[in-house]
Scaffold this motif. Structure first.
Motif, mmCIF file in Angstrom:
data_model
loop_
_atom_site.group_PDB
_atom_site.id
_atom_site.type_symbol
_atom_site.label_atom_id
_atom_site.label_comp_id
_atom_site.label_asym_id
_atom_site.label_seq_id
_atom_site.Cartn_x
_atom_site.Cartn_y
_atom_site.Cartn_z
ATOM 1 N N UNK A 1 0.830 -1.203 0.000
ATOM 2 C CA UNK A 1 0.000 0.000 0.000
ATOM 3 C C UNK A 1 0.870 1.261 0.000
ATOM 4 N N UNK A 2 1.939 1.266 0.789
ATOM 5 C CA UNK A 2 2.823 2.432 0.838
ATOM 6 C C UNK A 2 3.564 2.623 -0.492
ATOM 7 N N UNK A 3 4.009 1.529 -1.129
ATOM 8 C CA UNK A 3 4.669 1.654 -2.449
ATOM 9 C C UNK A 3 3.703 2.217 -3.480
ATOM 10 N N UNK A 4 2.461 1.760 -3.446
ATOM 11 C CA UNK A 4 1.470 2.281 -4.390
ATOM 12 C C UNK A 4 1.194 3.761 -4.117
ATOM 13 N N UNK A 5 1.137 4.133 -2.847
ATOM 14 C CA UNK A 5 0.942 5.540 -2.501
ATOM 15 C C UNK A 5 2.104 6.399 -2.975
ATOM 16 N N UNK A 6 3.325 5.909 -2.794
ATOM 17 C CA UNK A 6 4.501 6.644 -3.260
ATOM 18 C C UNK A 6 4.471 6.795 -4.778
ATOM 19 N N UNK A 7 4.122 5.732 -5.477
ATOM 20 C CA UNK A 7 4.050 5.793 -6.943
ATOM 21 C C UNK A 7 3.016 6.819 -7.403
ATOM 22 N N UNK A 8 1.857 6.818 -6.768
ATOM 23 C CA UNK A 8 0.824 7.792 -7.122
ATOM 24 C C UNK A 8 1.257 9.213 -6.837
ATOM 25 N N UNK A 9 1.930 9.414 -5.712
ATOM 26 C CA UNK A 9 2.417 10.756 -5.367
ATOM 27 C C UNK A 9 3.474 11.216 -6.362
ATOM 28 N N UNK A 10 4.380 10.320 -6.749
ATOM 29 C CA UNK A 10 5.402 10.686 -7.741
ATOM 30 C C UNK A 10 4.762 11.092 -9.073
ATOM 31 N N UNK A 11 3.760 10.324 -9.519
ATOM 32 C CA UNK A 11 3.067 10.647 -10.771
ATOM 33 C C UNK A 11 2.368 11.995 -10.668
ATOM 34 N N UNK A 12 1.717 12.237 -9.549
ATOM 35 C CA UNK A 12 1.029 13.512 -9.345
ATOM 36 C C UNK A 12 2.006 14.673 -9.380
ATOM 37 N N UNK A 13 3.111 14.554 -8.663
ATOM 38 C CA UNK A 13 4.106 15.632 -8.614
ATOM 39 C C UNK A 13 4.755 15.849 -9.971
ATOM 40 N N UNK A 14 5.003 14.765 -10.704
ATOM 41 C CA UNK A 14 5.590 14.898 -12.042
ATOM 42 C C UNK A 14 4.653 15.650 -12.968
ATOM 43 N N UNK A 15 3.365 15.321 -12.939
ATOM 44 C CA UNK A 15 2.417 16.003 -13.823
ATOM 45 C C UNK A 15 2.244 17.460 -13.404
ATOM 46 N N UNK A 16 2.330 17.745 -12.109
ATOM 47 C CA UNK A 16 2.212 19.123 -11.640
ATOM 48 C C UNK A 16 3.415 19.959 -12.053
ATOM 49 N N UNK A 17 4.582 19.312 -12.198
ATOM 50 C CA UNK A 17 5.811 20.025 -12.565
ATOM 51 C C UNK A 17 5.884 20.318 -14.060
ATOM 52 N N UNK A 18 5.085 19.618 -14.862
ATOM 53 C CA UNK A 18 5.169 19.788 -16.320
ATOM 54 C C UNK A 18 4.390 20.972 -16.814
#
Length: 97
Positions: A80-97
């Motif tokens: 669950x924590x790995x999936x949460x980290x992956x989702x957060x990374x994707x969110x932050x990456x899209x916000x940075x673009x």
């Protein structure tokens, strides 16, 4: 979301909210009792999020199963924590673009 068929319900109350220091700490009440904290630190030209959690499970069924199911609970939490980290990374990456 983990793989085991249970859910946890809890409320989080903000205890510390200090944007200047990059710290957020919340108390948890319900099926989990304790606290979670998030701290943003500078790291190699970017930043790093440090997550800390100290909780006890208050849900009766999980407490009863813990002596035999603990390894499954630990593996489920890690997933669950790995999936949460992956989702957060994707969110932050899209916000940075």
């Amino acid at each position: 979301m983990g793989l085991l068929p249970y859910s946890l319900e809890f409320l989080m109350d903000r205890q510390v909210d200090d944007p200047e220091a990059g710290i957020l700490k919340a108390r948890m009440r319900g099926d989990l009792e304790g606290f979670s904290s998030w701290r943003v630190e500078r790291s190699d030209g970017g930043c790093r999020l440090v997550y800390d959690q100290e909780v006890e499970v208050a849900k009766k069924l999980l407490r009863k199963l813990a002596p035999v199911a603990r390894p499954l609970f630990i593996a489920n939490h890690a997933l669950m924590m790995r999936r949460g980290e992956s989702g957060l990374r994707k969110y932050l990456q899209s916000a940075a673009e």
